[in-house]
Design a protein around this motif. Structure first.
Motif, mmCIF file in Angstrom:
data_model
loop_
_atom_site.group_PDB
_atom_site.id
_atom_site.type_symbol
_atom_site.label_atom_id
_atom_site.label_comp_id
_atom_site.label_asym_id
_atom_site.label_seq_id
_atom_site.Cartn_x
_atom_site.Cartn_y
_atom_site.Cartn_z
ATOM 1 N N THR A 25 0.842 -1.192 0.000
ATOM 2 C CA THR A 25 0.000 0.000 0.000
ATOM 3 C C THR A 25 0.879 1.244 0.000
ATOM 4 O OG1 THR A 25 -1.806 -1.111 1.160
ATOM 5 C CG2 THR A 25 -1.751 1.290 1.273
ATOM 6 N N TRP A 26 0.586 2.141 -0.911
ATOM 7 C CA TRP A 26 1.340 3.384 -1.052
ATOM 8 C C TRP A 26 0.408 4.551 -0.736
ATOM 9 C CZ3 TRP A 26 3.073 5.721 -6.391
ATOM 10 C CH2 TRP A 26 3.812 6.874 -6.175
ATOM 11 N N ALA A 27 0.796 5.367 0.239
ATOM 12 C CA ALA A 27 0.047 6.580 0.561
ATOM 13 C C ALA A 27 0.541 7.703 -0.341
ATOM 14 C CB ALA A 27 0.234 6.942 2.030
ATOM 15 N N LEU A 234 -5.506 -2.449 -14.058
ATOM 16 C CA LEU A 234 -6.325 -1.829 -13.032
ATOM 17 C C LEU A 234 -7.355 -2.826 -12.507
ATOM 18 C CD1 LEU A 234 -6.840 0.911 -11.602
ATOM 19 C CD2 LEU A 234 -8.491 1.409 -13.410
ATOM 20 N N LYS A 235 -7.365 -3.019 -11.195
ATOM 21 C CA LYS A 235 -8.379 -3.875 -10.568
ATOM 22 C C LYS A 235 -9.594 -3.058 -10.158
ATOM 23 C CE LYS A 235 -9.184 -6.885 -6.559
ATOM 24 N NZ LYS A 235 -8.590 -7.441 -5.312
ATOM 25 N N SER A 236 -9.354 -1.861 -9.596
ATOM 26 C CA SER A 236 -10.482 -1.024 -9.167
ATOM 27 C C SER A 236 -10.015 0.402 -8.940
ATOM 28 C CB SER A 236 -11.110 -1.568 -7.876
ATOM 29 O OG SER A 236 -10.170 -1.548 -6.813
ATOM 30 N N TYR A 237 -10.995 1.319 -9.009
ATOM 31 C CA TYR A 237 -10.765 2.737 -8.702
ATOM 32 C C TYR A 237 -12.041 3.200 -8.003
ATOM 33 C CZ TYR A 237 -9.184 7.588 -9.653
ATOM 34 O OH TYR A 237 -8.763 8.894 -9.546
ATOM 35 N N THR A 238 -11.959 3.502 -6.730
ATOM 36 C CA THR A 238 -13.153 3.850 -5.972
ATOM 37 C C THR A 238 -13.431 5.342 -6.036
ATOM 38 O OG1 THR A 238 -12.072 4.308 -3.848
ATOM 39 C CG2 THR A 238 -12.552 1.986 -4.377
ATOM 40 N N LEU A 239 -14.656 5.714 -5.726
ATOM 41 C CA LEU A 239 -15.008 7.133 -5.676
ATOM 42 C C LEU A 239 -14.188 7.875 -4.634
ATOM 43 C CD1 LEU A 239 -18.885 7.220 -6.088
ATOM 44 C CD2 LEU A 239 -17.163 8.117 -7.657
ATOM 45 N N VAL A 243 -6.891 3.455 -5.641
ATOM 46 C CA VAL A 243 -6.566 2.828 -6.919
ATOM 47 C C VAL A 243 -5.837 1.520 -6.638
ATOM 48 C CG1 VAL A 243 -5.364 3.083 -9.119
ATOM 49 C CG2 VAL A 243 -6.365 5.091 -8.002
ATOM 50 N N THR A 244 -6.322 0.425 -7.194
ATOM 51 C CA THR A 244 -5.727 -0.884 -6.937
ATOM 52 C C THR A 244 -5.321 -1.535 -8.258
ATOM 53 O OG1 THR A 244 -7.110 -1.169 -4.978
ATOM 54 C CG2 THR A 244 -6.048 -3.132 -5.867
ATOM 55 N N PHE A 245 -4.063 -1.998 -8.300
ATOM 56 C CA PHE A 245 -3.527 -2.690 -9.462
ATOM 57 C C PHE A 245 -3.231 -4.144 -9.101
ATOM 58 C CE2 PHE A 245 -2.209 1.736 -10.035
ATOM 59 C CZ PHE A 245 -2.548 1.971 -11.359
ATOM 60 N N TYR A 258 6.384 -9.324 -8.485
ATOM 61 C CA TYR A 258 6.395 -10.281 -7.383
ATOM 62 C C TYR A 258 5.085 -10.206 -6.595
ATOM 63 C CZ TYR A 258 11.560 -10.589 -7.754
ATOM 64 O OH TYR A 258 12.842 -10.797 -8.173
ATOM 65 N N LEU A 259 4.537 -8.977 -6.474
ATOM 66 C CA LEU A 259 3.405 -8.736 -5.577
ATOM 67 C C LEU A 259 2.102 -9.271 -6.155
ATOM 68 C CD1 LEU A 259 4.216 -5.016 -4.674
ATOM 69 C CD2 LEU A 259 4.735 -7.048 -3.291
ATOM 70 N N ASP A 260 1.162 -9.541 -5.270
ATOM 71 C CA ASP A 260 -0.189 -9.903 -5.685
ATOM 72 C C ASP A 260 -1.028 -8.673 -6.011
ATOM 73 O OD1 ASP A 260 0.196 -12.672 -5.316
ATOM 74 O OD2 ASP A 260 -0.319 -12.520 -3.185
ATOM 75 N N GLU A 261 -0.691 -7.570 -5.357
ATOM 76 C CA GLU A 261 -1.534 -6.376 -5.492
ATOM 77 C C GLU A 261 -0.732 -5.148 -5.072
ATOM 78 O OE1 GLU A 261 -5.863 -6.828 -4.577
ATOM 79 O OE2 GLU A 261 -5.420 -5.343 -3.024
ATOM 80 N N PHE A 262 -1.007 -4.044 -5.749
ATOM 81 C CA PHE A 262 -0.394 -2.761 -5.429
ATOM 82 C C PHE A 262 -1.511 -1.741 -5.291
ATOM 83 C CE2 PHE A 262 1.639 1.194 -7.338
ATOM 84 C CZ PHE A 262 2.175 1.616 -6.127
ATOM 85 N N ARG A 263 -1.631 -1.164 -4.085
ATOM 86 C CA ARG A 263 -2.719 -0.230 -3.796
ATOM 87 C C ARG A 263 -2.173 1.175 -3.606
ATOM 88 N NH1 ARG A 263 -4.928 -0.725 0.988
ATOM 89 N NH2 ARG A 263 -7.026 -0.081 0.403
#
Length: 604
Positions: A25-27, A234-239, A243-245, A258-263
Motif C-alpha cells: 500500500t502506497w500513501a 487496473l483492478k479497481s478505482y473507488t469514488l 486505486v488498486t492494481f 512479485y506482488l499480488d496487489e499494489f494499492r
C-alpha cells in the motif's frame, strides 16, 4: 545505457530472499487523483501522478528511461529496439518487439502508427505537442514491415533529441481501441477516422475535469482500458480515490511483478501522510510506501540526493527520488487584463524572480533536501548539460530585493508604497510598458496547491520579500487538481476568460533531454502560460538540431536571464519512506517513474 533483466533487479543489495506475493500500500501525495487513463493526455492533466504513477504502469511508451537511476534509455525494458538511422541522418527506423497485449494482440507497427496518427490530427490536445516538431517535422512516415516503422524528418536533427524528446512520447495503442460507438475503425491506417476515434476514447473515460467523475469506477472493467501492455492492470478505482492494481499475467517484458496487489490510497495533507506513516507499517491500515513531508524533516542534510536521519527510521528507510526536473511557477501571459501586460515586461519578471530567496528556503524550509534552481536545465542527477556559467554559480537573478526595487523604479513605478504605483506609463525608456496605465497598482494573485506546509512557508516568505520591493502578492490555496484544471493553458474568449495570474502546483517539468521546446517555445503544449519570445524560439531550434552542447548552454543562459517562469527551489519528487521489510525499491527512477513490479517482501 542497456540494462539487463538481472541488472535491473539486482542493483540494490538484497538483505533477504525475495518472497512472491503480498500487498503493498502506497500513501500518495495529496491533491492530484488520476483523472486521465487514455495515454494521450491534455496539458491540463499532464502531471506526475496521472502519467508516471498511473498510466505508465499499464501502458508502456516505446522507450523506457531511468531504470538504473540515471537519465538514460533502457533498451532491455523498452518495447522498441534501438533506432537505426539512414546515412543522411534524415530517416530513422524502429523495430517493434513482439510483445503481447493483455487481450492477445501482438505489438506491431500499426499500434505505433495509431498513436502517431492521433498526434498528427489531435496534437493540440496532447500536453507535449510542440507546433513545428513531431509529427509536423516529418516529410513521411509509415511502416516498412509489420514490425517496423520509419520516420523521415524535414532536416537533420540531434539524434539524442529525437530519441529522448520525440520518439519517447509514443505510446503504442492496441487495435481494440481503434473504434467508435458504431464499431471498429481504422485510425491506425487512415487519418480520416482519427477525429471520431479520438472523440470515442475521450468520452469513454468520462469528464477529465470533473472531480467526481464516476466513469473512473468503471475503468477497470472497460473493454477499452482493461487492454494493457505494461506489467499491471487496473483492478479497481473507488469514488474515494483508492486505486488498486494487480499483475498483468500476459505482460511480455522482463521484471514481472512479485506482488499480488499494489494499492494507492489518497491523502489530503502532508500532516495526514506523516501520521499514517508514524502509526507504523504494521498498524491499522498499514502503509509500506509513503513520503516524508519536507516540513517534517527533523534534521538537515548536506546532500539533497541522499537520505539521512529522519523521524520514521524505526520502520522505514528514507530514499530521496531526485528527479531530472525543474520546478517553477507559471505566469499567464495570455491574461487579457493589465496583469498580462505586466508579465510581458522582462524587467518585471526579473524583479519577481529576484525577490524569491531560494537559498534561505533550501536551508530553513527544506532542511537541505533541496537546491537552488538557476535555470531550465536540472542540476541533478549530474549530466554535464548544465551551462558552465550556471555550473559555477553565476546566476543572473540571485535574491536581491534592492535590485528588484531598482528594476521597477527604473521602469516607471513608485516603489515607496506597496503595491507600487505606475507613475510613468508608456513604451519609451524608463516607462512601464505597453498597456500599463498610470495609477495601476502592482498587485498579483498567486494561487498555489494546498496541503503542503513547506510550500505554504515558501509562499509566505515570497509574499513578504516581494512587498519590500513594492510587489503585492495575494495568496490563495487551492486543491491541487482543481488548481491545474482552472489555471490551465488558455486563450481569452467568450467561454474562457483566462484570468488566472500566477499558478504554483509545487512542481514543474520532468525532462528526458532538456532542450526546452516543450516548455518555452511559442505555442508548445507544456508552455502553460503562453510565453513567446523570438530569440528563445531561435535558440531552442538550434539546440534540437545539433548535439553541440554550446547550443544547449546558450539557450539555458538566455532563459535563466529572461525568467519566463519563476524558478523555485528544486527538491526530490518524493522523500520516499519505504518499509524495511520491502526490497527491490532502489535505484529510484530520475524521471519520476515508479516500478512496483520490482518490489518484493523479504523473507525473514
Amino acid at each position: 545505457m542497456t540494462t539487463s533483466f538481472d541488472t535491473a533487479r539486482g542493483a540494490e543489495g538484497i538483505a533477504g530472499e525475495p518472497r512472491k506475493g503480498g500487498v503493498v500500500t502506497w500513501a500518495c501525495a495529496p491533491g492530484f487523483p488520476p483523472a486521465v487513463i487514455f495515454p494521450f493526455t491534455p496539458a491540463e492533466r499532464m502531471g506526475t501522478r496521472n502519467i508516471l504513477e498511473f498510466q505508465a504502469l499499464m501502458y508502456r511508451t516505446l522507450y523506457y528511461f531511468g531504470s538504473t537511476g540515471t537519465p538514460d534509455v533502457d533498451y532491455g525494458l523498452s518495447i522498441a529496439e534501438p533506432p537505426r538511422w539512414s546515412a543522411d541522418g534524415l530517416t530513422v527506423r524502429v523495430r517493434i518487439k513482439p510483445w503481447k497485449w493483455s487481450n492477445g494482440e501482438t505489438m506491431c507497427a500499426d499500434h505505433v502508427l495509431f498513436w502517431v496518427n492521433l498526434m498528427k490530427v489531435k496534437g493540440e490536445r496532447y500536453g507535449e505537442y510542440v507546433p513545428g516538431y513531431f509529427p509536423d517535422n516529418l516529410t513521411d512516415y509509415g511502416k516498412s514491415a509489420d514490425d517496423e516503422v520509419y520516420f523521415t524528418f524535414d532536416k537533420v536533427y540531434s539524434q539524442q533529441w529525437v530519441l529522448k524528446n520525440q520518439l519517447s512520447m509514443i505510446t503504442p495503442l492496441p487495435t481494440a481501441w481503434d473504434r467508435t460507438a458504431e464499431g471498429p475503425a481504422n485510425a491506425r491506417g487512415d487519418l480520416a477516422d482519427v477525429e471520431a476515434v479520438y472523440a470515442y476514447l475521450m468520452a469513454a473515460q468520462g469528464d477529465i475535469c470533473d472531480e467526481g467523475n464516476e466513469h473512473r469506477t468503471r475503468w477497470a472493467d472497460s473493454p477499452i482500458w482493461s487492454v494493457v501492455s505494461g506489467p499491471w492492470r487496473l483492478k479497481s478505482y473507488t469514488l474515494e480515490g483508492v486505486v488498486t492494481f494487480v499483475p498483468n499475467p500476459h505482460y511480455s517484458g522482463p521484471n514481472k511483478p512479485y506482488l499480488d496487489e499494489f494499492r494507492q490510497i489518497p491523502t489530503y495533507s502532508d500532516e495526514e501522510q506523516f501520521e499514517m506513516l508514524r502509526a507504523g507499517r504494521d498498524g491499522a491500515g498499514p502503509v509500506q510506501v509513503g513520503y516524508l513531508p519536507l516540513s517534517f524533516a527533523s534534521e538537515r542534510t548536506e546532500d539533497p540526493t541522499a537520505g539521512g536521519p529522519h523521524p520514521l527510521e524505526d520502520h522505514y528507510t528514507l530514499v530521496p527520488q531526485t528527479a531530472y526536473c525543474i520546478r517553477y511557477m507559471s505566469l499567464n501571459f495570455n491574461n487579457p487584463t493589465v496583469t498580462g501586460k505586466i508579465f510581458a515586461r522582462t524587467y518585471f519578471r526579473q524583479a519577481l524572480q529576484s525577490v524569491l530567496d531560494q537559498d534561505s528556503a533550501v536551508r530553513d524550509i527544506y532542511q537541505g533536501y533541496a537546491y537552488r534552481q538557476n535555470g531550465p536545465v536540472p542540476r541533478y542527477p549530474v549530466t554535464g548539460l548544465v551551462s558552465p556559467s550556471q555550473r559555477e554559480g553565476a546566476w543572473p537573478l540571485p535574491f536581491d530585493v534592492d535590485r528588484a526595487r531598482a528594476l521597477l523604479t527604473e521602469n516607471g513605478w513608485d516603489t515607496s508604497v506597496t503595491p507600487a504605483v505606475c507613475v510613468n506609463p508608456g513604451t519609451g525608456p524608463g516607462q512601464a510598458g505597453e498597456g500599463i496605465p498610470a495609477g495601476h497598482r502592482l498587485s498579483i494573485l498567486l494561487r498555489y496547491v494546498e496541503g503542503r506546509p513547506a510550500l505554504t512557508a515558501l509562499m509566505k516568505q515570497f509574499k513578504k520579500d516581494a512587498a519590500l520591493a513594492g510587489i503585492e502578492l495575494r495568496l490563495e490555496e487551492v486543491y491541487g487538481s482543481v488548481l491545474v484544471a482552472e489555471d490551465a493553458p488558455c486563450v481569452p474568449g467568450p467561454d474562457s476568460p483566462c484570468l488566472w495570474e500566477i499558478c504554483c502546483w509545487n512542481g514543474g517539468w520532468v525532462y528526458h533531454h532538456p532542450s526546452g521546446e516543450i516548455l518555452f517555445r511559442t505555442d508548445a503544449g507544456g508552455n502553460f502560460g503562453h510565453y513567446t519570445d523570438a530569440r528563445a524560439d531561435e535558440l531552442i531550434e538550434r539546440s534540437v538540431t545539433t548535439d553541440d552542447p554550446d547550443a544547449l548552454y546558450e539557450y539555458q543562459d538566455y532563459i535563466a536571464e529572461q525568467a519566463p517562469v519563476i524558478f523555485t527551489p528544486n527538491f526530490p519528487i518524493r522523500l520516499f519512506e519505504v518499509s524495511k521489510k520491502l526490497g527491490g525499491f532502489e535505484p529510484v527512477n530520475p524521471f519520476g517513474m515508479i516500478s512496483p513490479e520490482n518490489w518484493y517482501y523479504i523473507e525473514d
